[in-house]
Design an enzyme around this catalytic site. Structure first.
Site, PDB file in Angstrom:
ATOM      1  CD  GLU A   1      23.888  -7.814  17.486  1.00 18.11           C
ATOM      2  OE1 GLU A   1      25.101  -7.834  17.246  1.00 18.11           O
ATOM      3  OE2 GLU A   1      23.082  -8.675  17.082  1.00 18.11           O
ATOM      4  CG  ASP A   2      26.795  -5.290  14.838  1.00 14.86           C
ATOM      5  OD1 ASP A   2      25.713  -5.835  15.170  1.00 14.86           O
ATOM      6  OD2 ASP A   2      27.416  -5.625  13.814  1.00 14.86           O
TER       7      ASP A   2
ATOM      8  CG  ASP B   1      18.062  -4.653  10.178  1.00 11.36           C
ATOM      9  OD1 ASP B   1      17.331  -3.677  10.065  1.00 11.36           O
ATOM     10  OD2 ASP B   1      18.433  -5.323   9.190  1.00 11.36           O
TER      11      ASP B   1
ATOM     12  CE  LYS C   1      19.967  -0.317   9.254  1.00 11.89           C
ATOM     13  NZ  LYS C   1      20.236  -1.354   8.217  1.00 11.89           N
TER      14      LYS C   1
ATOM     15  CG  PHE D   1      24.120  -1.962   4.315  1.00 11.87           C
ATOM     16  CD1 PHE D   1      23.639  -3.029   5.054  1.00 11.87           C
ATOM     17  CD2 PHE D   1      25.465  -1.940   3.970  1.00 11.87           C
ATOM     18  CE1 PHE D   1      24.480  -4.062   5.448  1.00 11.87           C
ATOM     19  CE2 PHE D   1      26.307  -2.966   4.354  1.00 11.87           C
ATOM     20  CZ  PHE D   1      25.814  -4.030   5.080  1.00 11.87           C
ATOM     21  CB  VAL D   2      25.281   2.110   8.672  1.00 17.94           C
ATOM     22  CG1 VAL D   2      24.242   3.178   8.401  1.00 17.94           C
ATOM     23  CG2 VAL D   2      24.777   1.138   9.736  1.00 17.94           C
TER      24      VAL D   2
ATOM     25  CG  ASP E   1      30.779  -7.114   7.641  1.00 17.89           C
ATOM     26  OD1 ASP E   1      29.725  -7.034   8.331  1.00 17.89           O
ATOM     27  OD2 ASP E   1      30.995  -8.052   6.858  1.00 17.89           O
TER      28      ASP E   1
ATOM     29  NE  ARG F   1      34.041  -7.606  10.324  1.00 16.75           N
ATOM     30  CZ  ARG F   1      32.774  -7.982  10.508  1.00 16.75           C
ATOM     31  NH1 ARG F   1      31.976  -7.243  11.242  1.00 16.75           N
ATOM     32  NH2 ARG F   1      32.290  -9.089   9.944  1.00 16.75           N
TER      33      ARG F   1
HETATM   34  P1  5GP Z   1      18.798  -8.591  12.705  1.00 11.71           P
HETATM   35  O1  5GP Z   1      18.730 -10.042  13.022  1.00 11.71           O
HETATM   36  O2  5GP Z   1      18.463  -7.698  13.856  1.00 11.71           O
HETATM   37  O3  5GP Z   1      17.983  -8.265  11.487  1.00 11.71           O
HETATM   38  O4  5GP Z   1      20.265  -8.303  12.216  1.00 11.71           O
HETATM   39  C1  5GP Z   1      21.313  -8.025  13.051  1.00 11.71           C
HETATM   40  C2  5GP Z   1      22.608  -8.185  12.310  1.00 11.71           C
HETATM   41  O5  5GP Z   1      22.479  -7.833  10.936  1.00 11.71           O
HETATM   42  C3  5GP Z   1      23.652  -7.246  12.872  1.00 11.71           C
HETATM   43  O6  5GP Z   1      24.353  -7.835  13.928  1.00 11.71           O
HETATM   44  C4  5GP Z   1      24.515  -6.971  11.650  1.00 11.71           C
HETATM   45  O7  5GP Z   1      25.490  -7.963  11.540  1.00 11.71           O
HETATM   46  C5  5GP Z   1      23.563  -7.093  10.470  1.00 11.71           C
HETATM   47  N1  5GP Z   1      23.079  -5.763  10.009  1.00 11.71           N
HETATM   48  C6  5GP Z   1      21.843  -5.240  10.118  1.00 11.71           C
HETATM   49  N2  5GP Z   1      21.760  -4.016   9.581  1.00 11.71           N
HETATM   50  C7  5GP Z   1      23.013  -3.723   9.146  1.00 11.71           C
HETATM   51  C8  5GP Z   1      23.606  -2.575   8.524  1.00 11.71           C
HETATM   52  O8  5GP Z   1      22.987  -1.528   8.243  1.00 11.71           O
HETATM   53  N3  5GP Z   1      24.919  -2.668   8.238  1.00 11.71           N
HETATM   54  C9  5GP Z   1      25.679  -3.766   8.503  1.00 11.71           C
HETATM   55  N4  5GP Z   1      26.958  -3.736   8.187  1.00 11.71           N
HETATM   56  N5  5GP Z   1      25.154  -4.871   9.089  1.00 11.71           N
HETATM   57  C10 5GP Z   1      23.847  -4.844   9.411  1.00 11.71           C
END
Ligand code: 5GP
Length: 185
Positions: free
Chosen positions: A104-105, A108, A136, A158-159, A165, A171
């Site tokens: 995973e990237d 959050d 995070k 927000f990164v 992206d 990206r």
């Molecule tokens: P979660 O379901 O954990 O809230 O969100 C995960 C997804 O949200 C990540 O795979 C990513 O695509 C997006 N995301 C969460 N925080 C960021 C951020 O700071 N920057 C970007 N570009 N995408 C984020």
């Protein structure tokens, strides 16, 4: 002399440099190789599209037989979690009895991974582990979801870059940076 990256002007601050990313990925590759030393059936499952660069670099630091698979899920509208997760592309491999390593990237809220893991569990893999480049922790809603391998903790900002992206842009930045707020507010 190399021309400055076209996206640099949109970045408020660089929080993780290209060099730091590559160094950490080498360490993670070693950790993962040690953790799975008994396994010869690992499916590296890349969550599209943000984790593509991480998968590509990390896989080359893992000294084990792995196969690649990809899954596309939609989780976000704009820059905040919608709480909705939709499977756009399912994986191709049969994962029953195999070791799945989710790539995973960024984690959050954890909602995306919770949903993905619940789905994968129904297919009875031998194990499921998570490798995330960024975490995070302040934003976590799904408390029981945590990464087994984590590159860096980042603040609640927000990164973009290195796969991440904003509206499909940024990206291909080689580092992780904070996007200037005026670009998305
Ligand atoms: P979660 O379901 O954990 O809230 O969100 C995960 C997804 O949200 C990540 O795979 C990513 O695509 C997006 N995301 C969460 N925080 C960021 C951020 O700071 N920057 C970007 N570009 N995408 C984020």
């Amino acid at each position: 002399m190399q021309k400055e990256h076209v996206y640099n002007k949109d970045i408020l601050e660089v929080i993780i440099t290209e060099k730091q990313i590559q160094k950490r990925i080498k360490e993670l590759g070693r950790e993962i190789t040690e953790a799975y030393d008994e396994s010869d059936d690992i499916v590296m499952l890349c969550v599209l599209r943000g984790a593509v660069l991480f998968m590509s670099d990390l896989s080359r630091q893992i000294n084990l037989p792995v196969v690649f698979d990809f899954m596309d899920v939609s989780s976000y509208e704009g820059t905040s979690s919608s709480g909705m997760v939709r499977i756009i592309k399912d994986l191709e491999e049969n994962i029953e009895g195999r070791d799945v390593l989710i790539i995973e990237d960024i984690m959050d809220t954890g909602l995306t991974l919770k949903h993905v893991i619940d789905l994968l569990k129904t297919r009875e893999p031998a194990s499921i582990k998570i490798a995330t480049l960024l975490d995070k922790p302040e934003r976590r809603v799904e408390k029981e979801v945590s990464a087994d391998f984590n590159g860096f903790e980042v603040p609640d900002k927000f990164v973009v870059g290195y796969g991440l992206d904003y509206q499909e842009k940024y990206r291909n930045l080689p580092y992780i940076g904070v996007l200037k707020e005026e670009l998305y507010i």
